[in-house]
Design an enzyme around this catalytic site. Structure first.
Site, PDB file in Angstrom:
ATOM      1  N   GLY A  63     -22.468   5.185  -2.209  1.00  0.00           N
ATOM      2  CA  GLY A  63     -21.512   5.734  -3.167  1.00  0.00           C
ATOM      3  C   GLY A  63     -21.239   4.753  -4.290  1.00  0.00           C
ATOM      4  O   GLY A  63     -22.130   4.015  -4.728  1.00  0.00           O
TER       5      GLY A  63
ATOM      6  N   LYS B  94       0.866  -1.179   0.000  1.00  0.00           N
ATOM      7  CA  LYS B  94       0.000   0.000   0.000  1.00  0.00           C
ATOM      8  C   LYS B  94       0.899   1.224   0.000  1.00  0.00           C
ATOM      9  O   LYS B  94       2.037   1.173   0.491  1.00  0.00           O
ATOM     10  CB  LYS B  94      -0.866  -0.015   1.265  1.00  0.00           C
ATOM     11  CG  LYS B  94      -2.098   0.832   1.185  1.00  0.00           C
ATOM     12  CD  LYS B  94      -3.291   0.100   0.610  1.00  0.00           C
ATOM     13  CE  LYS B  94      -4.489   0.986   0.490  1.00  0.00           C
ATOM     14  NZ  LYS B  94      -5.656   0.331  -0.067  1.00  0.00           N
TER      15      LYS B  94
ATOM     16  N   TYR C 114     -24.425   2.079  -4.119  1.00  0.00           N
ATOM     17  CA  TYR C 114     -25.500   2.294  -5.100  1.00  0.00           C
ATOM     18  C   TYR C 114     -25.674   1.052  -5.990  1.00  0.00           C
ATOM     19  O   TYR C 114     -26.793   0.566  -6.188  1.00  0.00           O
ATOM     20  CB  TYR C 114     -25.194   3.534  -5.942  1.00  0.00           C
ATOM     21  CG  TYR C 114     -26.123   3.676  -7.113  1.00  0.00           C
ATOM     22  CD1 TYR C 114     -27.455   4.034  -6.919  1.00  0.00           C
ATOM     23  CD2 TYR C 114     -25.682   3.411  -8.418  1.00  0.00           C
ATOM     24  CE1 TYR C 114     -28.326   4.133  -8.003  1.00  0.00           C
ATOM     25  CE2 TYR C 114     -26.545   3.511  -9.496  1.00  0.00           C
ATOM     26  CZ  TYR C 114     -27.861   3.863  -9.282  1.00  0.00           C
ATOM     27  OH  TYR C 114     -28.725   3.953 -10.358  1.00  0.00           O
TER      28      TYR C 114
ATOM     29  N   VAL D 206     -19.907   1.913  -4.546  1.00  0.00           N
ATOM     30  CA  VAL D 206     -20.241   0.499  -4.330  1.00  0.00           C
ATOM     31  C   VAL D 206     -21.695   0.356  -3.870  1.00  0.00           C
ATOM     32  O   VAL D 206     -22.461  -0.450  -4.413  1.00  0.00           O
ATOM     33  CB  VAL D 206     -19.307  -0.151  -3.289  1.00  0.00           C
ATOM     34  CG1 VAL D 206     -19.701  -1.613  -3.066  1.00  0.00           C
ATOM     35  CG2 VAL D 206     -17.858  -0.065  -3.723  1.00  0.00           C
TER      36      VAL D 206
ATOM     37  N   GLY E 247     -24.264   3.838   3.264  1.00  0.00           N
ATOM     38  CA  GLY E 247     -23.330   4.396   2.277  1.00  0.00           C
ATOM     39  C   GLY E 247     -23.754   4.028   0.876  1.00  0.00           C
ATOM     40  O   GLY E 247     -23.799   2.841   0.528  1.00  0.00           O
TER      41      GLY E 247
HETATM   42  P1  NAI Z   1     -17.625   6.268  -1.904  1.00  0.00           P
HETATM   43  O1  NAI Z   1     -16.815   7.340  -1.318  1.00  0.00           O
HETATM   44  O2  NAI Z   1     -18.010   6.342  -3.376  1.00  0.00           O
HETATM   45  O3  NAI Z   1     -19.003   6.079  -1.091  1.00  0.00           O
HETATM   46  C1  NAI Z   1     -19.079   6.136   0.294  1.00  0.00           C
HETATM   47  C2  NAI Z   1     -20.452   6.695   0.631  1.00  0.00           C
HETATM   48  O4  NAI Z   1     -20.619   6.655   2.037  1.00  0.00           O
HETATM   49  C3  NAI Z   1     -20.620   8.162   0.208  1.00  0.00           C
HETATM   50  O5  NAI Z   1     -21.824   8.296  -0.533  1.00  0.00           O
HETATM   51  C4  NAI Z   1     -20.661   8.902   1.537  1.00  0.00           C
HETATM   52  O6  NAI Z   1     -21.486  10.071   1.480  1.00  0.00           O
HETATM   53  C5  NAI Z   1     -21.246   7.843   2.450  1.00  0.00           C
HETATM   54  N1  NAI Z   1     -21.020   8.076   3.867  1.00  0.00           N
HETATM   55  C6  NAI Z   1     -19.948   8.632   4.483  1.00  0.00           C
HETATM   56  N2  NAI Z   1     -20.131   8.671   5.815  1.00  0.00           N
HETATM   57  C7  NAI Z   1     -21.335   8.109   6.056  1.00  0.00           C
HETATM   58  C8  NAI Z   1     -22.096   7.857   7.232  1.00  0.00           C
HETATM   59  N3  NAI Z   1     -21.650   8.204   8.447  1.00  0.00           N
HETATM   60  N4  NAI Z   1     -23.298   7.263   7.121  1.00  0.00           N
HETATM   61  C9  NAI Z   1     -23.789   6.931   5.901  1.00  0.00           C
HETATM   62  N5  NAI Z   1     -23.108   7.155   4.748  1.00  0.00           N
HETATM   63  C10 NAI Z   1     -21.906   7.733   4.826  1.00  0.00           C
HETATM   64  O7  NAI Z   1     -16.839   4.899  -1.615  1.00  0.00           O
HETATM   65  P2  NAI Z   1     -17.031   3.488  -2.314  1.00  0.00           P
HETATM   66  O8  NAI Z   1     -16.094   3.350  -3.434  1.00  0.00           O
HETATM   67  O9  NAI Z   1     -18.489   3.246  -2.530  1.00  0.00           O
HETATM   68  O10 NAI Z   1     -16.514   2.517  -1.168  1.00  0.00           O
HETATM   69  C11 NAI Z   1     -17.297   2.248  -0.014  1.00  0.00           C
HETATM   70  C12 NAI Z   1     -16.474   1.453   0.978  1.00  0.00           C
HETATM   71  O11 NAI Z   1     -16.047   0.243   0.374  1.00  0.00           O
HETATM   72  C13 NAI Z   1     -15.201   2.158   1.461  1.00  0.00           C
HETATM   73  O12 NAI Z   1     -14.954   1.768   2.792  1.00  0.00           O
HETATM   74  C14 NAI Z   1     -14.132   1.588   0.562  1.00  0.00           C
HETATM   75  O13 NAI Z   1     -12.863   1.629   1.183  1.00  0.00           O
HETATM   76  C15 NAI Z   1     -14.622   0.163   0.422  1.00  0.00           C
HETATM   77  N6  NAI Z   1     -14.152  -0.505  -0.776  1.00  0.00           N
HETATM   78  C16 NAI Z   1     -14.402   0.043  -2.009  1.00  0.00           C
HETATM   79  C17 NAI Z   1     -13.966  -0.611  -3.147  1.00  0.00           C
HETATM   80  C18 NAI Z   1     -14.278  -0.079  -4.505  1.00  0.00           C
HETATM   81  O14 NAI Z   1     -14.104  -0.842  -5.483  1.00  0.00           O
HETATM   82  N7  NAI Z   1     -14.734   1.146  -4.663  1.00  0.00           N
HETATM   83  C19 NAI Z   1     -13.195  -1.878  -3.064  1.00  0.00           C
HETATM   84  C20 NAI Z   1     -13.062  -2.399  -1.712  1.00  0.00           C
HETATM   85  C21 NAI Z   1     -13.507  -1.696  -0.633  1.00  0.00           C
END
Ligand code: NAI
Length: 354
Positions: A183, A80, A187, A185, A181
């Site tokens: 975002g 990392k 959605y 993933v 959440g």
């Molecule tokens: P993202 O940043 O696109 O979405 C995260 C969502 O969580 C955002 O819409 C944000 O507004 C919301 N959020 C933040 N604080 C919150 C709270 N207290 N309560 C409710 N919602 C809240 O991130 P993404 O890409 O969707 O990833 C989500 C999680 O999955 C992260 O922990 C990331 O590290 C993990 N992850 C993502 C991968 C990927 O391919 N994108 C792969 C493996 C893990």
């Protein structure tokens, strides 16, 4: 700071600091293990308040990548990188080019990609200076591109496996799932779940994200505070790390926790707390490996999108193996996953520093 004596130092093979005065780059790369191949893992850009905090993060995250890549069956070790800085204000193309030179100097022991605070566009700058980078744009039908939907697919299949194991369910019709959440993933996960007749409760701190899944998929909105204690079958954390801790575990009413967020357990002992509460936990780095499978195949350049999807279907198989072994050995699923990963990378019990 005594890095070798730090509780987060797990015999990492390499920890290296990169500095470029002209662009302001301050970066740390940690290679946990290359036993299975070059260390792969994303680059996080974060405004760490101290170097010690950045080191702790990179040590933990790189070990997590070793485990994730090992259990995903990928020919990669774990590593990392972190860049100290605020991704909203201190990014420049030159900074990422300097980062690319730093990565190149490691000669391929570490392969970088995007993570929190970095994007495909940033990795394209990195790629001007090194070939040891993935998570770039892609051509139609070829593996790679945005890993979010691939991660969502793995989580969806993992929820199905958990529901079969814990609830004896052969389909998801009318199962209730709380998604925290919405975002990249969350959605996509909601869309897959809704298509199978799941009743969704959803929360996000962004109101527009909640409205979208409510309008498009008929999800019921919860608040960021109430989502943890919704009366549902499955809680799917897809936002923050350390969400499973001594305060939150007693609030859970779901019998399954299965979601995408990284580092869901605040501490290892919280895996035991979930087991004691009768909650089946799908270890985060096993269920959320769809994205890294896609990124890894993109890097290797040896797969189509269809092959990546087929490989993601291995995630529920591995999860079921972990669930069964945990039941047999009366161990938390998180400990079983860690043990299986360490077996694969040829490491013994986790070293404990007094
Ligand atoms: P993202 O940043 O696109 O979405 C995260 C969502 O969580 C955002 O819409 C944000 O507004 C919301 N959020 C933040 N604080 C919150 C709270 N207290 N309560 C409710 N919602 C809240 O991130 P993404 O890409 O969707 O990833 C989500 C999680 O999955 C992260 O922990 C990331 O590290 C993990 N992850 C993502 C991968 C990927 O391919 N994108 C792969 C493996 C893990």
């Amino acid at each position: 700071m005594d890095i070798f004596g730090s509780p987060d130092f797990d015999d990492h093979e390499l920890v290296v600091f990169g500095r470029d005065v002209k662009t302001g780059l301050r970066s740390i790369v940690a290679v946990h293990s290359t036993a299975l191949g070059p260390a792969a893992g994303g680059c996080r850009m974060w405004p760490y308040s101290s170097t010690a905090e950045a080191i702790t993060d990179v040590l933990r995250l790189s070990r997590g990548m070793s485990y994730k890549n090992a259990l995903a069956g990928l020919p990669f070790g774990g590593g990392k990188a972190v860049i100290v800085g605020d991704s909203r204000t201190t990014k420049t193309p030159e900074l990422f080019e300097a980062y690319g030179r730093f990565i190149d100097s490691l000669g391929g022991r570490y392969v970088t990609a995007e993570d929190v605070g970095t994007t495909i566009a940033d990795m394209e700058q990195v790629a001007r200076r090194t070939r040891y980078v993935s998570g770039l744009g892609r051509k139609q039908g070829v593996a790679g591109g945005d890993p979010g939907p691939k991660t969502a697919l793995g989580v969806f299949l993992g929820i199905k496996a958990a529901a079969r194991f814990r609830l004896g369910r052969s389909d998801l019709e009318n199962l209730s799932v709380a998604v925290q959440g919405l975002g990249g993933v969350g959605y996509h996960l909601c869309r897959l779940l809704a298509a199978e007749g799941v009743q969704l409760r959803v929360a996000d701190v962004r109101g527009a994200a909640v409205e979208r899944v409510r309008d498009e998929l008929g999800a019921i909105a919860a608040t960021p505070e109430s989502i943890l204690s919704e009366d549902v079958d499955v809680f799917a954390p897809c936002a923050l790390g350390a969400i499973l801790n001594s305060q939150t575990i007693p609030l859970l009413r779901a019998r399954i926790v299965a979601g995408a967020a990284n580092n869901q357990l605040a501490e290892d002992r919280h895996g035991l707390a979930l087991q004691a509460a009768g909650i089946l936990y799908a270890p985060d780095y096993v269920i959320n490996a769809g994205g890294i499978i896609s990124v890894a195949r993109e890097y290797l350049g040896n797969a189509t999108d269809a092959q990546v999807i087929a490989e993601i279907h291995g995630i529920p198989v591995r999860l079921t193996e972990i669930f069964e072994r945990a039941r047999r050995e009366k161990q938390p699923t998180s400990s079983v996953a860690d043990a299986m990963a360490r077996e694969r990378i040829g490491r013994g019990e986790k070293r404990l520093v007094a």
